[in-house]
Every structure is written in structure tokens, then in C-alpha cells.
Scaffold this motif. Sequence first.
Motif, PDB file in Angstrom:
ATOM      1  N   VAL A  99      -0.593   7.226  -0.435  1.00  0.00           N
ATOM      2  CA  VAL A  99      -1.768   8.205  -1.100  1.00  0.00           C
ATOM      3  C   VAL A  99      -3.042   7.242  -1.332  1.00  0.00           C
ATOM      4  O   VAL A  99      -4.163   7.486  -1.049  1.00  0.00           O
ATOM      5  CB  VAL A  99      -1.441   8.632  -2.493  1.00  0.00           C
ATOM      6  N   TYR A 100      -2.673   5.956  -1.641  1.00  0.00           N
ATOM      7  CA  TYR A 100      -3.842   4.898  -1.622  1.00  0.00           C
ATOM      8  C   TYR A 100      -4.505   4.925  -0.137  1.00  0.00           C
ATOM      9  O   TYR A 100      -5.824   4.875  -0.134  1.00  0.00           O
ATOM     10  CB  TYR A 100      -3.297   3.751  -2.214  1.00  0.00           C
ATOM     11  N   TYR A 101      -3.634   4.870   0.841  1.00  0.00           N
ATOM     12  CA  TYR A 101      -4.496   4.690   2.173  1.00  0.00           C
ATOM     13  C   TYR A 101      -5.189   5.838   2.492  1.00  0.00           C
ATOM     14  O   TYR A 101      -6.156   5.788   2.959  1.00  0.00           O
ATOM     15  CB  TYR A 101      -3.029   4.450   3.170  1.00  0.00           C
ATOM     16  N   LEU A 102      -4.457   6.986   2.386  1.00  0.00           N
ATOM     17  CA  LEU A 102      -5.247   8.376   2.662  1.00  0.00           C
ATOM     18  C   LEU A 102      -6.673   8.358   2.092  1.00  0.00           C
ATOM     19  O   LEU A 102      -7.381   8.674   2.691  1.00  0.00           O
ATOM     20  CB  LEU A 102      -4.341   9.432   2.359  1.00  0.00           C
ATOM     21  N   ARG A 103      -6.639   8.175   0.611  1.00  0.00           N
ATOM     22  CA  ARG A 103      -7.759   8.405   0.028  1.00  0.00           C
ATOM     23  C   ARG A 103      -8.879   7.159   0.086  1.00  0.00           C
ATOM     24  O   ARG A 103     -10.103   7.508   0.080  1.00  0.00           O
ATOM     25  CB  ARG A 103      -7.619   8.409  -1.642  1.00  0.00           C
ATOM     26  N   THR A 104      -8.256   5.840   0.036  1.00  0.00           N
ATOM     27  CA  THR A 104      -9.342   4.975   0.151  1.00  0.00           C
ATOM     28  C   THR A 104      -9.562   4.440   1.591  1.00  0.00           C
ATOM     29  O   THR A 104     -10.860   4.301   1.728  1.00  0.00           O
ATOM     30  CB  THR A 104      -8.521   3.731  -0.445  1.00  0.00           C
ATOM     31  N   LYS A 105      -8.799   4.479   2.616  1.00  0.00           N
ATOM     32  CA  LYS A 105      -8.953   4.237   3.952  1.00  0.00           C
ATOM     33  C   LYS A 105      -9.652   5.165   4.684  1.00  0.00           C
ATOM     34  O   LYS A 105     -10.410   4.901   5.666  1.00  0.00           O
ATOM     35  CB  LYS A 105      -7.817   3.150   4.258  1.00  0.00           C
ATOM     36  N   LEU A 106      -8.852   6.327   4.837  1.00  0.00           N
ATOM     37  CA  LEU A 106      -9.216   7.310   5.634  1.00  0.00           C
ATOM     38  C   LEU A 106      -9.972   8.473   4.782  1.00  0.00           C
ATOM     39  O   LEU A 106     -10.697   9.514   5.622  1.00  0.00           O
ATOM     40  CB  LEU A 106      -8.031   7.995   5.938  1.00  0.00           C
TER      41      LEU A 106
ATOM     42  N   ASN B 102      12.340   0.298  -9.039  1.00  0.00           N
ATOM     43  CA  ASN B 102      11.699  -0.877  -8.646  1.00  0.00           C
ATOM     44  C   ASN B 102      10.336  -0.742  -7.994  1.00  0.00           C
ATOM     45  O   ASN B 102       9.344  -1.462  -7.700  1.00  0.00           O
ATOM     46  CB  ASN B 102      12.604  -1.861  -7.550  1.00  0.00           C
ATOM     47  N   PHE B 103      10.044   0.429  -8.053  1.00  0.00           N
ATOM     48  CA  PHE B 103       8.762   1.035  -7.462  1.00  0.00           C
ATOM     49  C   PHE B 103       7.519   0.046  -8.133  1.00  0.00           C
ATOM     50  O   PHE B 103       6.432  -0.390  -7.525  1.00  0.00           O
ATOM     51  CB  PHE B 103       8.333   2.482  -7.777  1.00  0.00           C
ATOM     52  N   ASP B 104       7.398   0.173  -9.363  1.00  0.00           N
ATOM     53  CA  ASP B 104       5.977  -0.638 -10.317  1.00  0.00           C
ATOM     54  C   ASP B 104       6.283  -2.070  -9.490  1.00  0.00           C
ATOM     55  O   ASP B 104       5.278  -2.826  -9.410  1.00  0.00           O
ATOM     56  CB  ASP B 104       6.408  -0.599 -11.631  1.00  0.00           C
ATOM     57  N   ASN B 105       7.442  -2.739  -9.721  1.00  0.00           N
ATOM     58  CA  ASN B 105       7.557  -4.076  -9.064  1.00  0.00           C
ATOM     59  C   ASN B 105       6.996  -4.340  -7.775  1.00  0.00           C
ATOM     60  O   ASN B 105       6.521  -5.451  -7.475  1.00  0.00           O
ATOM     61  CB  ASN B 105       9.215  -4.720  -9.229  1.00  0.00           C
ATOM     62  N   ILE B 106       7.244  -3.519  -6.843  1.00  0.00           N
ATOM     63  CA  ILE B 106       6.680  -3.415  -5.523  1.00  0.00           C
ATOM     64  C   ILE B 106       5.215  -3.435  -5.432  1.00  0.00           C
ATOM     65  O   ILE B 106       4.640  -3.892  -4.739  1.00  0.00           O
ATOM     66  CB  ILE B 106       7.751  -2.482  -4.660  1.00  0.00           C
ATOM     67  N   VAL B 107       4.880  -2.317  -5.752  1.00  0.00           N
ATOM     68  CA  VAL B 107       3.525  -1.672  -5.488  1.00  0.00           C
ATOM     69  C   VAL B 107       2.502  -2.557  -6.494  1.00  0.00           C
ATOM     70  O   VAL B 107       1.386  -2.875  -5.902  1.00  0.00           O
ATOM     71  CB  VAL B 107       3.381  -0.293  -5.994  1.00  0.00           C
ATOM     72  N   HIS B 108       2.640  -2.491  -8.026  1.00  0.00           N
ATOM     73  CA  HIS B 108       1.688  -3.138  -8.794  1.00  0.00           C
ATOM     74  C   HIS B 108       2.060  -4.502  -9.097  1.00  0.00           C
ATOM     75  O   HIS B 108       1.218  -5.331  -9.417  1.00  0.00           O
ATOM     76  CB  HIS B 108       1.814  -2.202  -9.933  1.00  0.00           C
TER      77      HIS B 108
ATOM     78  N   TRP C 141       0.736  -1.294  -0.116  1.00  0.00           N
ATOM     79  CA  TRP C 141      -0.029   0.042   0.124  1.00  0.00           C
ATOM     80  C   TRP C 141       0.872   1.154  -0.011  1.00  0.00           C
ATOM     81  O   TRP C 141       1.892   1.533   0.669  1.00  0.00           O
ATOM     82  CB  TRP C 141      -0.855  -0.013   1.218  1.00  0.00           C
ATOM     83  N   THR C 142       0.583   2.108  -0.663  1.00  0.00           N
ATOM     84  CA  THR C 142       1.304   3.368  -0.738  1.00  0.00           C
ATOM     85  C   THR C 142       0.470   4.444   0.139  1.00  0.00           C
ATOM     86  O   THR C 142      -0.684   3.983   0.349  1.00  0.00           O
ATOM     87  CB  THR C 142       1.282   4.061  -2.193  1.00  0.00           C
TER      88      THR C 142
ATOM     89  N   CYS D 124       2.660   9.124  -3.444  1.00  0.00           N
ATOM     90  CA  CYS D 124       2.472   7.944  -4.596  1.00  0.00           C
ATOM     91  C   CYS D 124       3.519   7.211  -4.457  1.00  0.00           C
ATOM     92  O   CYS D 124       3.311   6.116  -4.639  1.00  0.00           O
ATOM     93  CB  CYS D 124       2.207   8.893  -5.715  1.00  0.00           C
ATOM     94  N   LEU D 125       4.749   7.476  -3.850  1.00  0.00           N
ATOM     95  CA  LEU D 125       5.827   6.621  -4.064  1.00  0.00           C
ATOM     96  C   LEU D 125       6.083   6.259  -2.476  1.00  0.00           C
ATOM     97  O   LEU D 125       6.616   5.218  -2.311  1.00  0.00           O
ATOM     98  CB  LEU D 125       7.045   7.470  -4.215  1.00  0.00           C
ATOM     99  N   THR D 126       5.607   6.808  -1.371  1.00  0.00           N
ATOM    100  CA  THR D 126       5.871   6.446   0.203  1.00  0.00           C
ATOM    101  C   THR D 126       5.021   5.232   0.548  1.00  0.00           C
ATOM    102  O   THR D 126       3.790   5.067   0.422  1.00  0.00           O
ATOM    103  CB  THR D 126       5.516   7.531   0.920  1.00  0.00           C
ATOM    104  N   LEU D 127       5.692   4.142   0.931  1.00  0.00           N
ATOM    105  CA  LEU D 127       5.129   2.982   1.460  1.00  0.00           C
ATOM    106  C   LEU D 127       4.282   3.276   2.916  1.00  0.00           C
ATOM    107  O   LEU D 127       5.256   3.670   3.682  1.00  0.00           O
ATOM    108  CB  LEU D 127       5.755   1.632   1.242  1.00  0.00           C
ATOM    109  N   LEU D 128       3.231   2.877   3.172  1.00  0.00           N
ATOM    110  CA  LEU D 128       2.507   3.219   4.475  1.00  0.00           C
ATOM    111  C   LEU D 128       3.406   2.302   5.540  1.00  0.00           C
ATOM    112  O   LEU D 128       3.442   3.034   6.609  1.00  0.00           O
ATOM    113  CB  LEU D 128       1.136   2.677   4.354  1.00  0.00           C
ATOM    114  N   CYS D 129       3.777   1.225   5.114  1.00  0.00           N
ATOM    115  CA  CYS D 129       4.626   0.409   6.276  1.00  0.00           C
ATOM    116  C   CYS D 129       6.022   1.096   6.706  1.00  0.00           C
ATOM    117  O   CYS D 129       6.496   0.516   7.936  1.00  0.00           O
ATOM    118  CB  CYS D 129       5.000  -0.900   5.803  1.00  0.00           C
ATOM    119  N   THR D 130       6.126   2.128   5.941  1.00  0.00           N
ATOM    120  CA  THR D 130       7.774   2.582   6.549  1.00  0.00           C
ATOM    121  C   THR D 130       7.481   3.707   7.368  1.00  0.00           C
ATOM    122  O   THR D 130       8.357   4.614   7.692  1.00  0.00           O
ATOM    123  CB  THR D 130       8.437   3.091   5.056  1.00  0.00           C
TER     124      THR D 130
END
Length: 549
Positions: A35-42, A245-251, A32-33, A81-87
Amino acid sequence: MTIDANDEKTNNYLTFYVNRKKIIEKNAEPHWTLVYYLRTKLNLTGTKIACGTGGCGSCTIVVSKYNSITKSITHFSVNSCLTLLCTLDGCHILTIEGLGCTHKSNGNLHPIQRTIAENYASQCGFCTPGMCMSLYDTLVNCSPQKQPTLQDIEDTFNGNLCRCTGYRPILDGAKKSFAEKEVLEEYAVDFPVELKEEYVPKAIHIKGTDIEFYQPLTLDHLFDLRKQYSNPDQFHFIAGNTGENFDNIVHQHTYPILIHLNQIPELQEIVEKSEGLQIGSCVTLSRLKSNIEQSQEKQQVYKILSEQLEFNACRQIQNQATIGGHVLNHSRKHTSDLLPILYVCETKLRFIHLVNKKEIEIEIKNLNKTDRTDLLLVSVFIPFVKTDEHLQSYKQAHRRKHDTGIVTGAFRLKLDANGKSIKLFNMAFGGFHDGVILVPENTMNYVNSGKLEWTQNNIMDNVKNELLKEIQLDQFSQNGQHEYRRTLMISLLFKFYLHVTNNAEQLFSKTRPISHGEQIFDASNQTKYVHQPLIHHNAYIHTTGEAKY
């Protein structure tokens, strides 16, 4: 100590704050990035998604952390959009909604939002929240002793694109309201007390649907983690997550195990030694730039690195990208702005083996010839250049800042006491052969043969001919523009020649004056509602992110 979700010293959940509200997230997915978490979950939709690659700035938010060593809070803008939530465990995340909004009691708008709205600095409003957050980052990092300058405001929006309003009203409003003025304490949003002294970082293990995420706190944790898995190809180390490697990780979910390295102290050190500068592999480019800017007059290397970092990437990227990631990613692919400098300075890379724990030092020129299985990059050591040597680097790109260079070049020269005989000449280029750094060995051997003098009339012709003979490109070459890139290569070499021969720094200035623009309105009463500017009807909800897209 093993990193186990069932261990009391390891968390299998995340604790962070968003707009001063505490969140304990127990169901995070490692891919999860933010921006995904902010928009979708919150449902915080003020933060926009546009390019999804860190290029436009519409997803900009500000992250704040407490530094227990310096007892201070650091604030930095990032591309969500690049930042992983878990970090982001232990962080305070500030979005445009946390800055201010219109639907509460009167006067809730932040001065930044009011400035943008009332200076006609929004049109469609899609990019406006990102603009506001970038400006907040600039102001919150100032103080009564360090007021924002016109240059600070100018640099604020380097990572933000606006496709309809134009930058003049944005810059005019920000400069008029904040440049060379005291930054008031109330501009800063309060940092949660719980994330200060009370917060104790823990190792993290998040087991997602397809991916496992680990955040070790020490090298020993990392060694123990390596023992738990037999195949090193399962691992992928991450720090800034701004690379290829962003695309490999996120998508694509290519890597089953992600290991976040930023909490390991040895990878965050910056140590100045008598022979050079040692930089931990997880030191961000912005932190490196801030560190060496203060000593530019002290070492040539600092000055050249600082100048090149100025054009390397926007602030949001530099706040996340690391020197180690830059070295390792750009050694395989993509044009690099910094690697040519590291090559000509004969930089050394210190690795540690994750199984036998032995340290290994590799010269950067041998990096791509080295089997890096189970090797972790610990630090980058850049030797100092002597005062009687000349060092310079150049970059040509489609856009002045925040763009990959078409060709980059670095040059290093040492002459004898008479300024004639060449004692040492190094050069390296980026932008050739799929971006891998090009070191023209034959041309350098020719120049270093001892037969040439720098003051010879025909030296540039001779070196140019050798270089063109060695660097052969055609219409089928990687990255295209083969003749243009060969011409650029010679042009950068000639710039360096003029720099050394005539000390002609003023001919090729790397700085530019503050931009200026104006729009003149007819202020007569007869044309009051036609030609005079009016605040956009939706300007305030543009600046607060309440405008829905």
C-alpha cells in the motif's frame, strides 16, 4: 547454490505488473508494504490506509499468479497494508484503478463499481474501493459451473468495515446484481501473458538500506544461505506476514535479514496419508480450508477444522496467513482458534535443521520446551480421529468472524462399546496466560483415571470442580475478564457434554441464515425529491478510487 545478487540465477530486482502495466523495480526496500508503494511511488491513491493492521479492509487489492503445474491462474484478495512488496515478484496486482474509472471513454466502469454506486452503497466512499475489490475477488473465483450464491456474497465483505453507509445497501446491490447469476468472462481483468509460461521464477536478493531480503527457491538454497551467516538470530523467516512481528519488520526494522519461504515446494505440499493429513508449513489457511471442505464427511478432523477456519479470520488474512505461522506465533502469544484442535489431536511438527540438515519430529505439546535455534518448520501432521471418537471445538469472541477469541476450546472423547467408560479424554483451551494454549493436565488425568463413567449424573459437576480448581485466575491475570473466562471455559465443556450425550448439534448451530434488511420509501409524486433515494453525487468516483482523501 548461494543466493548472491551478482549471480545470474539470482535477481536483485523485482518484476511484476500493476493494472496490466509491467514494472521492474530496482530500488525496492524490503520493509516497504504494497500500500505504501502504490500510494507513494505509483500515485495510485484509490487504495486506502486506515487501520494498518489488516482489520478494516480499506486497503484490499487482488493479486493474481500463474500456477505452472495446474496451468491455471489463481486470484486472491489481500490486505496491501500487510503485504511486503518484495514478496510479489511474478505477480499481477489489481487495484481499484485497474478495475475501471470515470475519466476515460464512456462505459469504462466495471459492473461492480456501477452496482455499488447505483444501489446507494457509498456515503463517504473511503471504504468503497476495498469493498469493490473484495467483491471482484468473489466473482473472479466463480465460473459458469459455479455461480456465486447468496452465502458467497454474504461472506464477501467479512473483512471489510464500513462506518457510515451500513451494510444493507452494499449487500442488497451485490446480491441483486450477482448472486445466482452467471459470471461473465468480461468481469475478469486480463492476466499479463508474460507472467504465464514465459515467466521463470528466480531466487531474489534485495539489499536495502537497513534490511536484506532473500527469496530462496529450494531448501538447498536455504541451507547455503545459512552458511553465509554465523548468527542465526539475524534471520527472520516470513511467509504471510500477518502475525505479531509485522511492526518489527515494517516500522522498527528489528531484523537485518528477511527470508521469504513461499517459493520452496516442500513447504507448500498437502498430502493425505492413511493415518492423517500432512500440511506444508507455508500452506495458506484459505488453501487448507478449500482442500478439506471437499472431504468433510470423510474425516471428523476435516469437519472441525473447516468449521473453525470459517470463524478464524477474514478472507484477506486467510489468503496470506499460513498454518506454520499460525502454529509458531500462537504458541508464544495470542489466542489461537486452531491450536486447541491440534493439541487434542496430538499433532506432530516436522522440523529440519538448517546446519546439519537432520529432520526432527516434535509433538506439539512439547513445542515451547524445544530449542528452535536453526530449526525450520517443514510440515504439520494432524492424525485422523477414529470414527468411534467424538471431536468438537468452540470459540467465543466479541465478533462472530474476524476476531480473536476470548476463549477457544477443543475436546476429544472416546468411550467404550457401551458408551459408558471413558477410554480417552483430551481438552485444550486458548485465551489464558498471555494466549498460550492451556492443557489442564490434572483434570485430564482425573477423567482418564478409569474411575468415571460418562453417563454418571454427577460427572459434569466433578469435572467442572476439578477444572476450576486447576485453572486459577484473578483480577491481575493476563487479558482480564478472569471470572468471565473461567465461566466460558465451563460453558464450552458443558456444550461438548451435551453434544456427546444428546447428539445436540442443532442446539448450537455454527451457521446463521442469510441476513435481510429493507428500507421503505414513500413513492408519491408530492415527496419525490424528499423521500426517494438518489444516487450520491460522488458515488462513481467513490467506487473508482478517484475521490481523494
